[in-house]
Design a protein around this motif. Sequence first.
Motif, mmCIF file in Angstrom:
data_model
loop_
_atom_site.group_PDB
_atom_site.id
_atom_site.type_symbol
_atom_site.label_atom_id
_atom_site.label_comp_id
_atom_site.label_asym_id
_atom_site.label_seq_id
_atom_site.Cartn_x
_atom_site.Cartn_y
_atom_site.Cartn_z
ATOM 1 N N ASP A 1 0.817 -1.194 0.000
ATOM 2 C CA ASP A 1 0.000 0.000 0.000
ATOM 3 C C ASP A 1 0.869 1.270 0.000
ATOM 4 N N ASP B 1 -3.602 5.876 -4.683
ATOM 5 C CA ASP B 1 -4.838 5.126 -4.536
ATOM 6 C C ASP B 1 -5.934 5.779 -5.372
ATOM 7 N N ASP C 1 -3.168 4.776 4.201
ATOM 8 C CA ASP C 1 -2.145 3.902 3.616
ATOM 9 C C ASP C 1 -0.771 4.284 4.137
HETATM 10 MG MG LIG Z 1 -4.642 1.408 -0.956
#
Ligand SMILES: [Mg+2]
Lengths: 753, 308
Positions: free
Chosen positions: B29, B41, B66
């Motif tokens: 992430d 993202d 994240d």
């Molecule tokens: Mg993410």
Amino acid sequence: MRVRARVSGVVQGVGFRPFVFGLASELELTGFVFNDASGVVVEVEGPQVDAFLLRLRSEAPPLASVESVSSVVVPEEGARSFEIRASPRGGAPDAPISVDTATCDACLAELFDPLDRRYRYPFINCTDCGPRFTIVTGVPYDRPWTTMASFVMCAACQAEYDDPRDRRFHAQPNACPECGPRVTLTEDAGAEAGGAGAADDVLAAAARALRGGAILAVRGIGGFHLACRADDEAAVARLRARKHREERPFALMARDAAMAATLVALEPAPSPPETAPSSPATALTSRARPIVIAPRLPGAAVAPSVAPRTPELGVMLPYSPLHHLLLADVGVPLVMTSGNVSDEPIAFENDDALERLAGIADVFLLHDRPIHTRVDDSVLRGGRIVRRSRGYVPATLPVAPAPPLLAVGAELKSTFALARDGRAWVSHHIGDLGNYETLRSFTDGVAHFERLFAVTPELVACDLHPEYLSTKYALDLDLPTDGVQHHHAHLAACLAEHGVERAAGAIYDGTGYGTDGTVWGGELLRGDLTSFTRLGHLWPVRMPGGEAAIRAPWRMACAWLLEIGHDVPEEWSRVAQLVRSGLNSPLTSSMGRLFDAVAALCGLRDTVTYEGQAAIELEARADRHETAAYPLDTTCTQPVYRGRTPVYDLDARLVLDARPTVAAVVEDVERGVDVALVSARFHNAVANATAAALRDEPVIVLSGGVFQNELLLARTLELLPRALTPRQLPVNDGAIAYGQAAIAARRAQSRTR
Amino acid sequence: MAHGAGGKATRSLVEGLLAPAFGIKSLDDAATIGELALTTDAFVVKPLRFPGGSIGELAVNGTVNDLAMGGAKPLALTLSLILEEGLGSDVLRAEVDAIARAATQAGVRIVGGDTKVVERGHADGMYITTTGLGQRDQRAQFQPARPGDRILLSGPIAAHGTAIMLARGEFDLDSDEIVSDTRSLWPAVDAILGLGAVRRLRDATRGGVASVLNELARDDGVAMLIQESAVPVAPAVAGACELLGIDPMYVANEGVFLAIVEPGFVAPGFVDIGEVKTDPPGMVLVATSFGGKRVLDELVGDPLPRIC
Ligand SMILES: [Mg+2]
Ligand SMILES: [Fe+3]
Ligand SMILES: [Zn+2]
Ligand SMILES: [Zn+2]
């Protein structure tokens, strides 16, 4: 003349060689017999060879199942005697392992003979009876590869074991009070099982506790049971509460057939023999000793909590010497329910039982003969198998000769199957794979069967449902997979068992993953072992909240009410919104869910505490004399759309349109018509529609869990007397693994041609 | 393919296609470059506004979280907005305000951005892609989970996904209590780091707590044993899940994370829901009130009934 004969089938560990020895001696033949990896090899010489070969098949011992005898003439040797020779080692172990078998009459006579050295010995057995499948740890079937390995036979037992004329010749579990397993009784679950006394004292004390109303955990053949007096409401209610089992009926064990006959009606079913594979009475006393579900007699001395809200009882007879002794001492029928909490798998090891059943049992009756494979009791209803387990496994069923394969079955009521060389070994009932302990017995069981039957799968067959844990297991194996549609597998299991090529079938069950990604379950299919077409299906409705609708039949009632444009009760308005929005509410053509809806509309059941409960109670209430039926149309010529989506499969020609049926149910219920009549008219409607849809088909199959409903099955068979139904396997998902195996084998076979 | 549900289908896309193409083992992430952490993202949510939040807030908090899960203090964001032709200016304005407000609350600066308008029917109103930059926190020294470790949860679960579902279904539940939990997780991460050895942090977004536990179990080759009764679910949320027939463990969150911590770790405000075990490796089990253990597996797609 001298011939060499090879006998295959279940011929090891069943007294086959002593039988051959006796037969050869009687006919004054010389030669020899031995077991090898594939069965039994015999050479006989003398004038009466032909008679020998005939009687070899016709007079084989009770536990033997001779599949084939092939013989060739060989040069005479002029030997002087007949002998039993040692088994050679090596080769694929092809000789099937026998099923666990109820104590035979000869052993029973000894068990109750005060002069016999095994008088009241709870582990008496011989080549005709005793544990087999549950104690086998490996192959070949020989004492070191059973859980009897650690018991060293005393001189007397060894002499029996070695004597070809003795009925305990090579009886692998042979034992006596001197050298064999022992029972112990403990009240304190925390203490190490000890205080072993004479078996007699232990059993007498256990029986005393039971008579006094205690709950006894007793270790049997395939695992633990929880037992208490069946006539003691306080004891039974306590057992229910402690086990967290709300309403699912408890099974009973009666001392003998006479005692069973005071509990349930055991007359053979009035239907023709084709429709009732075996009568309840025959099944009850058969060597497999299943639980037989039969109508409860009015005077049955059974506490109300044993089987609430059902007119039936499940009864079995003792199948191990331990059970015989207990029942003889207690003198009244006992509740004998699986030794578990709620829906957990049954306990089968002492430590595990002492821990897991500590809050349930007052007293533990343990023994020290390990159980290698946990096996539940088998269940029959109306002479039909509902759960195929102890006493039936590991008998084989036929499939097409194909590379070795594994079929992983379904999710609940799961079984698996391994196949090679035209045979399939279908496992015992494994259960709900969502339970971790059960999932482990699934994976352990697959490994055990692979070793035992020398199957190294080159292919794995699984359901199309992507969330089944069995499917996930299959996809994680490093093998080519063959996905089989759920209802196709139901159809195929019946085809393969009957050796029929193709058929049209009504496959009615709860839910199964369809090829279109919706939930199927009221299916009219035509097909063979390679493919199928969907002839028709039940009118689909939403399942509000998915699985929540299975636990709460009123949700299905709500969905059907909306479907027929009827208003729904105020308290159902949120679920009605769910139906309208389609949120987490898949479309389903499930027949089982229609039965649920009708049960709820009749006011019988809003929620269920066990699977199928609503349908079971709906069936129980039906007036069997009612012949009228609600309308249930079987054709639909105009495509119908829900928004832009066709309501039904446009490739299917037939739609079982249950909307008028549900409307008629609602109308009758609102007019105050007796539920018994409503239920019967509904059952008749489904039977009529099924018959109308399939009447002109040359070969017809009826299967799927809904056909556990005996009334529906009987009504449908009256209209379709030629229809085939599963005989050796259940109509429910216990048959899915075999159906997958049959399909995968046939597809593999046609690919290699 | 079945997308959007999170879980296995998405994982196989990432592991099978994206990661190998870029020559990395997995698409974490947040990636680290020296003392900095970087993450990106994309946000697609329907409806754009829902009880307790909107796509703009998610776009900030999702990216901030994240970074936080990577053990980094969020510093700055850039945004890319994809707008569908015909999107109301009031809607756009509302989301820009929501972004600004969320950024202020999370203590991050918006340092750049881009806007594209696509033809009608090519975007569901509005998509947002966010890139976030953070400062790695030296207290965050993540390691694989070990048997004996405790599994902590930062708060009650399933609120966000349930609120979204109800908003989509236009239910007139008195759902004032069922609102998205979207928030910055950095303050809670800041609080837990340094209390002891925090081995793993993971926010339980798509696929819910169940999917995250499965990822952790599989990645670290351990088992997770969860106590069913210990998992906090607000009563209103639990009731809605019951109605919808969904298991809260699989429902998405936007303001809840899991921390795997060393045994004996005490973290006020966190709920201990279970323990890391050795067996069965890679699996998550739930201990039920009856004393049994159920398999809590990762869903492949939308849940369909398994009961026959
Ligand atoms: Mg993410
Ligand atoms: Fe089925
Ligand atoms: Zn016997
Ligand atoms: Zn002995």
